[in-house]
Scaffold this active site. Structure first.
Site, PDB file in Angstrom:
ATOM      1  N   SER A  16      50.900 129.655   9.452  1.00  0.00           N
ATOM      2  CA  SER A  16      50.250 128.517  10.386  1.00  0.00           C
ATOM      3  C   SER A  16      49.393 129.014  11.605  1.00  0.00           C
ATOM      4  O   SER A  16      48.639 129.895  11.353  1.00  0.00           O
ATOM      5  CB  SER A  16      51.253 127.462  10.613  1.00  0.00           C
ATOM      6  OG  SER A  16      50.603 126.263  11.295  1.00  0.00           O
TER       7      SER A  16
ATOM      8  N   ASP B  14      45.956 123.062   8.081  1.00  0.00           N
ATOM      9  CA  ASP B  14      46.654 121.673   7.947  1.00  0.00           C
ATOM     10  C   ASP B  14      46.853 120.986   9.160  1.00  0.00           C
ATOM     11  O   ASP B  14      47.405 119.853   9.244  1.00  0.00           O
ATOM     12  CB  ASP B  14      48.223 121.877   7.495  1.00  0.00           C
ATOM     13  CG  ASP B  14      48.968 122.542   8.102  1.00  0.00           C
ATOM     14  OD1 ASP B  14      48.559 123.232   9.230  1.00  0.00           O
ATOM     15  OD2 ASP B  14      50.516 123.113   7.805  1.00  0.00           O
TER      16      ASP B  14
END
Length: 565
Positions: free
Chosen positions: A140, A299
């Site tokens: 991430s 995301d």
């Protein structure tokens, strides 16, 4: 030291052994690499790249994959296959291929993307291909020395704790790395156990995203600067916006191409205002209305808007979520059983907005997997309809095509929302101020205290134990009236001395609610060596809320810093 020596003497590759020999005099580094195994949490693995049991490498990835494969086989889903995606980080492609070939060796087909893809597309692809699950190699928004390994179920949702525990049990049953096989890549393809996927899935994913747009009554000449922060968002987000007819989307060239070092930023995290410095410069040049930035696995998305002085300001996740929620609710036909989902550390402003539209809001634990789990429950029971889900950490989802937060659909909706308001002579900042005028002023903050290594882990545990055993009585002159202990699954009404059960999975989180409905939350990060402290205050004016928030922060942060010195 025994584990360290076993790696040097064992059947590991030469590069791994050489890396370990180079640290033979650094006992502290050896200890950190081998004092434990890299933990497979409810979301998977995340750690620094390197040799050792407490690092992410081809061996720890292969062990996690063997455990996941055993779990799939034990549940009778071997024939459905697993989808694998990866981002732009160091060794992401290598780890993805390692996972694919371990699965193939177990007779489980791997659907491997032909190049980097976003995490939400992986979630979608699991559902689209009717696979047994998915794996995405990403860390991430962590610094470049990290990578990670996230696991998804057949519903396209990250594994919830009960299922993750089954995988963890399978991983623990593996005695040795030597017990794990990897099929040759060419052999795997010949046997039909490795299939490379790409364009077909991309096309359907983009089509599903575009179905979630809300209004066409917008100003498509809006000027937007977008940065993918060297990650996976560049292609899908630009494609969606182009196909929807936006003409003035300007990409930050210096941050456009994949770069595992994320060389233009300290952290590739859209929650950090510093990542938008280059975008702001371009925004000033072209007189942009909006700046957007997505993290490496696309995301999360951050939005930057102009305030009334014409300066660019970064909206926090609560603000963007509230704006999207109000925009979607105001411009959509709502079902009577529609539901909004947010996390326990997300602002209550969303609940107030939803109530105004006659909608229910459900809280979940931190982590979008719990939002995805609720979507599945709604579909199975048929009693509720998911409308929108979000969390304060810049994650949003509209639609049920995926079961994870999606910065592609969120970026599309943020641009559309800004274009909708622009056509009416309103900026996004104006729209936010209007929300506060209508519903009251809300403000939040997050403090993260970094505590690394064995000592740091113990300090975090000590803080949580202390606050769990001895509740604070008074914070900034306000009484603590309620404590939600999510580890013990109970809420304690301090004034009335009553306890009630919390119907959520157990999680090491504490939430303290004050007499004026302000609150703070203590939560050890599940992905980084940090203790996170969330604060939220609300009131009739900005001045009142600012004062309350600063007072809470001062009392709690200082107390915790004294404890971890």
């Amino acid at each position: 030291m025994d584990k360290y020596r076993s790696w040097i003497q064992g059947s590991f590759d030469d590069d791994t052994k050489e890396e370990l020999r180079n640290i033979e005099k650094n006992t502290e580094e050896i200890q950190d690499r081998f004092y434990k195994e890299l933990e497979f949490g409810t979301g998977g693995l995340r750690g620094k790249i390197g040799a050792g049991t407490n690092r992410i490498n081809r061996y720890t990835v292969s062990k996690a994959t063997q455990g996941f494969g055993d779990y799939i086989i034990n549940n009778g889903k071997k024939d459905k296959g697993i989808v694998i995606a990866y981002d732009s980080r160091h060794k992401s492609e290598e780890f993805a291929k390692t996972a694919a070939l371990v699965l193939a060796d177990n007779g489980i087909k791997a659907y491997l993307f032909d190049s980097l893809r976003s995490t939400p597309e992986l979630s979608f692809a699991v559902r689209y291909l009717h696979a047994a699950g998915g794996i995405v190699i990403t860390a991430s928004h962590n610094p470049p020395e990290y990578n990670g390994y996230k696991v998804y179920g057949e519903d396209g949702c990250q594994l919830i704790p009960s299922l993750a525990n089954e995988v963890i049990s399978c991983i623990r049953d593996i005695d040795s790395f030597e017990d794990i096989g990897m099929m040759d890549e060419k052999e795997a393809k010949r046997a039909g156990l490795l299939e490379i996927i790409g364009e077909e899935v991309d096309n359907v994913f983009v089509s599903q995203v575009k179905k979630e747009r809300v209004s066409n009554d917008i100003d498509k000449a809006i000027k937007v600067v977008y940065t993918p922060l060297h990650g996976t968002g560049n292609i899908p987000i630009r494609r969606v916006l182009k196909e929807l007819g936006y003409k003035n989307i300007h990409v930050v060239n210096a941050q456009e191409k994949p770069d595992p070092n994320f060389s233009t930023v300290e952290y590739p995290n859209p929650e950090e205002p510093a990542v938008f410095e280059i975008a702001k410069g371009i925004g000033e040049e072209i007189d942009a209305d909006l700046l957007l930035g997505t993290d490496p696995d696309c995301d999360r998305v951050g939005a930057v808007v102009r305030n009334n002085d014409g300066d660019f300001i970064v909206l926090n996740g609560n603000q963007t979520g509230a704006l999207l929620l109000d925009y979607i609710m105001t411009n959509s036909k709502l079902s009577e059983n529609g539901v909004i989902i947010k996390t326990v550390v997300t602002s209550e402003l969303g609940r107030v907005i939803a109530q105004n539209h006659g909608l229910e809001t459900i809280d979940t634990l931190t982590g979008f997997k719990f939002i995805g789990e609720k979507i599945g429950e709604f579909e199975r029971n048929g009693d509720k309809e998911f409308l929108f889900g979000y969390e304060e950490s810049f994650g949003y989802l509209k639609g049920t095509y995926a079961r994870d937060k999606d910065a592609v659909v969120a970026s599309m909706l943020i641009v559309e929302m800004a274009a909708f308001y622009k056509k009416r002579g309103i900026s996004l900042y104006d729209a936010l101020m209007d929300l506060y005028d209508r519903y009251g002023y809300f403000k939040e903050s997050l403090h993260a205290i970094k505590l690394e290594g064995i000592e740091g882990t113990e300090k975090i545990k000590n803080v949580m134990d202390t606050y769990r055993q001895t509740y604070p009585v008074d914070i900034n002159g306000k009484k603590v009236v309620k404590v939600n202990d999510y580890k013990e699954s109970k809420t304690i009404d301090i004034e009335e001395g009553k306890e009630e059960k919390i119907d959520l999975p157990s999680s090491n989180v504490l939430k303290f609610i004050l007499e004026d409905d302000s609150w703070f939350v203590l939560r050890p990060s599940g992905t980084e060596p940090k203790l996170k402290i969330y604060f939220s205050a609300n009131g009739e004016s900005r001045e009142e809320v600012d004062s309350n928030l600063i007072g809470m922060e001062k009392d709690i942060v200082q107390d915790i810093m004294n404890m971890v010195k």
